[in-house]
Design an enzyme around this catalytic site. Structure first.
Site, PDB file in Angstrom:
ATOM      1  N   GLY A  80      15.210  68.221  49.323  1.00  0.00           N
ATOM      2  CA  GLY A  80      16.464  68.910  49.041  1.00  0.00           C
ATOM      3  C   GLY A  80      16.530  69.381  47.603  1.00  0.00           C
ATOM      4  O   GLY A  80      17.002  70.484  47.309  1.00  0.00           O
TER       5      GLY A  80
ATOM      6  N   ARG B 178      13.405  56.557  51.385  1.00  0.00           N
ATOM      7  CA  ARG B 178      14.113  55.420  50.773  1.00  0.00           C
ATOM      8  C   ARG B 178      14.523  54.377  51.815  1.00  0.00           C
ATOM      9  O   ARG B 178      14.624  53.197  51.496  1.00  0.00           O
ATOM     10  CB  ARG B 178      15.313  55.906  49.963  1.00  0.00           C
ATOM     11  CG  ARG B 178      14.892  56.836  48.821  1.00  0.00           C
ATOM     12  CD  ARG B 178      15.925  56.970  47.745  1.00  0.00           C
ATOM     13  NE  ARG B 178      15.705  58.192  46.985  1.00  0.00           N
ATOM     14  CZ  ARG B 178      14.826  58.322  45.982  1.00  0.00           C
ATOM     15  NH1 ARG B 178      14.079  57.310  45.625  1.00  0.00           N
ATOM     16  NH2 ARG B 178      14.698  59.482  45.356  1.00  0.00           N
TER      17      ARG B 178
ATOM     18  N   ASP C 224      21.076  57.464  45.113  1.00  0.00           N
ATOM     19  CA  ASP C 224      19.881  57.235  45.940  1.00  0.00           C
ATOM     20  C   ASP C 224      19.581  55.752  46.140  1.00  0.00           C
ATOM     21  O   ASP C 224      18.632  55.401  46.842  1.00  0.00           O
ATOM     22  CB  ASP C 224      18.665  57.911  45.291  1.00  0.00           C
ATOM     23  CG  ASP C 224      18.788  59.423  45.343  1.00  0.00           C
ATOM     24  OD1 ASP C 224      19.480  59.942  46.247  1.00  0.00           O
ATOM     25  OD2 ASP C 224      18.196  60.091  44.469  1.00  0.00           O
TER      26      ASP C 224
ATOM     27  N   ARG D  85      12.303  69.633  37.755  1.00  0.00           N
ATOM     28  CA  ARG D  85      12.889  70.504  36.729  1.00  0.00           C
ATOM     29  C   ARG D  85      11.849  70.984  35.726  1.00  0.00           C
ATOM     30  O   ARG D  85      11.913  72.121  35.244  1.00  0.00           O
ATOM     31  CB  ARG D  85      14.029  69.764  36.023  1.00  0.00           C
ATOM     32  CG  ARG D  85      15.281  69.653  36.891  1.00  0.00           C
ATOM     33  CD  ARG D  85      16.155  68.515  36.449  1.00  0.00           C
ATOM     34  NE  ARG D  85      17.442  68.455  37.128  1.00  0.00           N
ATOM     35  CZ  ARG D  85      17.659  67.898  38.320  1.00  0.00           C
ATOM     36  NH1 ARG D  85      16.649  67.356  38.999  1.00  0.00           N
ATOM     37  NH2 ARG D  85      18.867  67.880  38.855  1.00  0.00           N
TER      38      ARG D  85
ATOM     39  N   SER E 239      13.379  63.780  39.774  1.00  0.00           N
ATOM     40  CA  SER E 239      14.312  64.829  39.332  1.00  0.00           C
ATOM     41  C   SER E 239      13.745  65.594  38.134  1.00  0.00           C
ATOM     42  O   SER E 239      13.800  66.826  38.073  1.00  0.00           O
ATOM     43  CB  SER E 239      15.643  64.194  38.917  1.00  0.00           C
ATOM     44  OG  SER E 239      16.273  63.629  40.027  1.00  0.00           O
TER      45      SER E 239
HETATM   46  C1  S3P Z   1      19.032  64.937  42.689  1.00  0.00           C
HETATM   47  C2  S3P Z   1      20.367  64.840  42.958  1.00  0.00           C
HETATM   48  C3  S3P Z   1      20.930  63.983  44.009  1.00  0.00           C
HETATM   49  C4  S3P Z   1      19.914  62.960  44.508  1.00  0.00           C
HETATM   50  C5  S3P Z   1      18.560  63.570  44.720  1.00  0.00           C
HETATM   51  C6  S3P Z   1      18.032  64.140  43.427  1.00  0.00           C
HETATM   52  C7  S3P Z   1      18.584  65.839  41.610  1.00  0.00           C
HETATM   53  O1  S3P Z   1      21.328  64.780  45.097  1.00  0.00           O
HETATM   54  O2  S3P Z   1      20.373  62.378  45.722  1.00  0.00           O
HETATM   55  O3  S3P Z   1      17.642  62.607  45.208  1.00  0.00           O
HETATM   56  O4  S3P Z   1      17.419  65.733  41.173  1.00  0.00           O
HETATM   57  O5  S3P Z   1      19.384  66.679  41.185  1.00  0.00           O
HETATM   58  P1  S3P Z   1      22.774  65.511  45.146  1.00  0.00           P
HETATM   59  O6  S3P Z   1      22.862  66.353  43.970  1.00  0.00           O
HETATM   60  O7  S3P Z   1      22.779  66.317  46.398  1.00  0.00           O
HETATM   61  O8  S3P Z   1      23.764  64.378  45.190  1.00  0.00           O
END
Ligand code: S3P
Length: 444
Positions: free
Chosen positions: A100, A401, A327, A32, A28
């Protein structure tokens, strides 16, 4: 088109899990750092960046949008940002592969810029919901010119010429959604407000502050937050040190808990309380997880953790804990199988829209290996017997995962556990197999 070839991998019971390791950088924070670094004016240096496929795709997207992105050494990267609102139109579709997070955050960042860009990904990402994101971004002035069925990828997005600040209450607890709106809000005048009913990981907020944005966080209701961002800041470059990813540490950690005679030290793991639901749950189950050295680095809490094989018992995991361990349910389900008694994990609706339908994939992973498991509504119920028969082949559904959880299960099961495809592990933990072998795991 070349035919996709699966890469199976099998885990077998063997000796204890022992040693001292540092798992790769937090995914994450890595996404960012690249995205917000690209929105600064000047040069940002990042160390400890996760060099997994998901993050590499984000780095390519930043380059395609006009930032200068260079790798200067292992985990060390340099970015020359273009400034808030400064992205240029990419000449080809941006391909986020399996990610995602990368895709949704960059959609947010692009939504505030007067450019058009096409976003795409693999079959897993193409199946994931995007409408939840397009709703607020449309209110902010962006427009999806084209989208796949059900507003899914591929999406051609026209960013806002003059982004509009909004007050937004996400309908689901999602840090990705929150972050997309905040990143779009950077380009708008006035204040963008996100009100979340349940607090989700706050890395975007922390990093925006780290780069000089004016952002205020207030508590809201029972466990929620109100985040107010002042638009059009001049973001200033700031060094980022990426801590080790607690979501990756979870795999060797649970392996050490369930493989007899193990003792493991995990170095520099991020312990941001919005990410440590798994550690809290495992401790409730009786896990010996000791915090050795806790400190703060780059605005994030980190600690070395010592883990020893433990006798675990089943627990009830409240729905309110889901955002801080979203996760980690597949690997918690593995720990629950090796516990004595029933573990009920409540409120897992969001798991259905992860890299796979993770609720079903987790249940299938366990049942194919002889563990009694049920799905009741949005709850996952694992009937732990302190053991798993193993002997099954787990369908990973392009989900890293699920693959890593199944392999950890195989290290303690009576019979080997095979995954049909280990390739997607590279999205978040490229050297998972190598690191696990170095700790004594039998993976081949
Ligand atoms: C993440 C937010 C989560 C998580 C993903 C990483 C992030 O997803 O499942 O692996 O870095 O903001 P959601 O925001 O869709 O719950």
């Amino acid at each position: 088109m070349t035919k996709y070839v699966l890469t199976p991998l099998t885990a077998r019971r063997g000796g204890p899990i022992q040693g001292r390791v540092r798992v790769p950088g937090d995914k994450s924070i890595s996404h960012r750092a690249l995205i917000i670094g690209a929105l600064t004016v000047g040069e940002t240096r990042i160390s400890g960046l996760l060099e997994g496929e998901d993050v590499i795709n984000t780095s390519k997207a930043m380059r395609a949008l006009g930032a200068k992105v260079e790798r200067t050494g292992e985990g060390s990267w340099r970015i020359h940002g273009v400034g808030v609102g400064g992205f240029s139109e990419p000449s080809a579709a941006l391909d986020f592969g399996n990610s995602g997070t990368g895709c949704r955050l960059v959609i947010g960042a692009v939504a505030g810029c007067p450019i058009t860009a096409t976003f795409d990904g693999d079959a897993s990402l193409r199946s994931r919901p995007m409408r939840r994101l397009l709703d607020p971004l449309t209110r902010m002035g962006a427009r999806a010119i084209k989208a796949g069925d059900g507003d899914r990828l591929p999406i051609k997005l026209q960013g806002a010429r003059d982004a509009i600040p909004i007050i937004y209450e996400p309908p689901v607890a999602s840090a990705q959604l929150k972050s997309a709106v905040l990143l779009a809000g950077l380009a708008s005048p006035g204040e963008t407000v996100v009100i979340e009913a349940e607090a989700t990981r706050d890395h975007t907020e922390k990093m925006l502050v780290h780069f000089g944005a004016s952002l205020r966080v207030q508590s809201h209701g029972d466990g929620g937050r109100r985040i107010t961002l002042k638009g059009q800041p001049e973001l200033e470059p700031a060094p980022v040190v990426v801590p080790a990813d607690p979501s990756s540490a979870a795999f060797p950690l649970v392996a050490a808990l369930i493989v007899p005679g193990s003792e493991l030290i995990l170095e520099g793991v991020m312990t941001n309380p919005l990410r440590t639901g798994l550690f809290a749950t495992l401790r409730e189950m009786g896990a010996a997880i000791e915090t050795l050295e806790a400190k703060t680095d780059g605005g994030e809490e980190i600690a070395d953790l010592r883990v020893k094989t433990s006798v675990l018992k089943g627990v009830d995991v409240p729905a309110a804990r889901a955002p801080s361990m979203i996760d980690e349910y597949p690997i918690l389900a593995v720990a629950a199988a090796f516990a004595e008694g029933t573990t009920r994990m409540r409120g897992l609706k969001e798991l259905r829209v992860k890299e796979s339908d993770r609720l079903k994939a987790t249940a299938d992973m366990l049942s194919v290996n002889g563990v009694k498991v049920e799905i009741e509504g949005d709850d996952l119920i694992v009937h732990g017997k302190g053991r798993a028969a193993g002997g099954g082949t787990v369908a990973t559904h392009m989900d890293h995962r699920i693959a890593m959880s199944a392999l950890v299960m195989g290290l303690a099961s009576e019979q080997p556990v095979k995954v049909d495809d280990s390739a997607f592990i590279a999205t978040s933990f490229p050297d998972f197999a190598g690191m696990m072998r170095s700790l004594g795991a039998d993976l081949s």
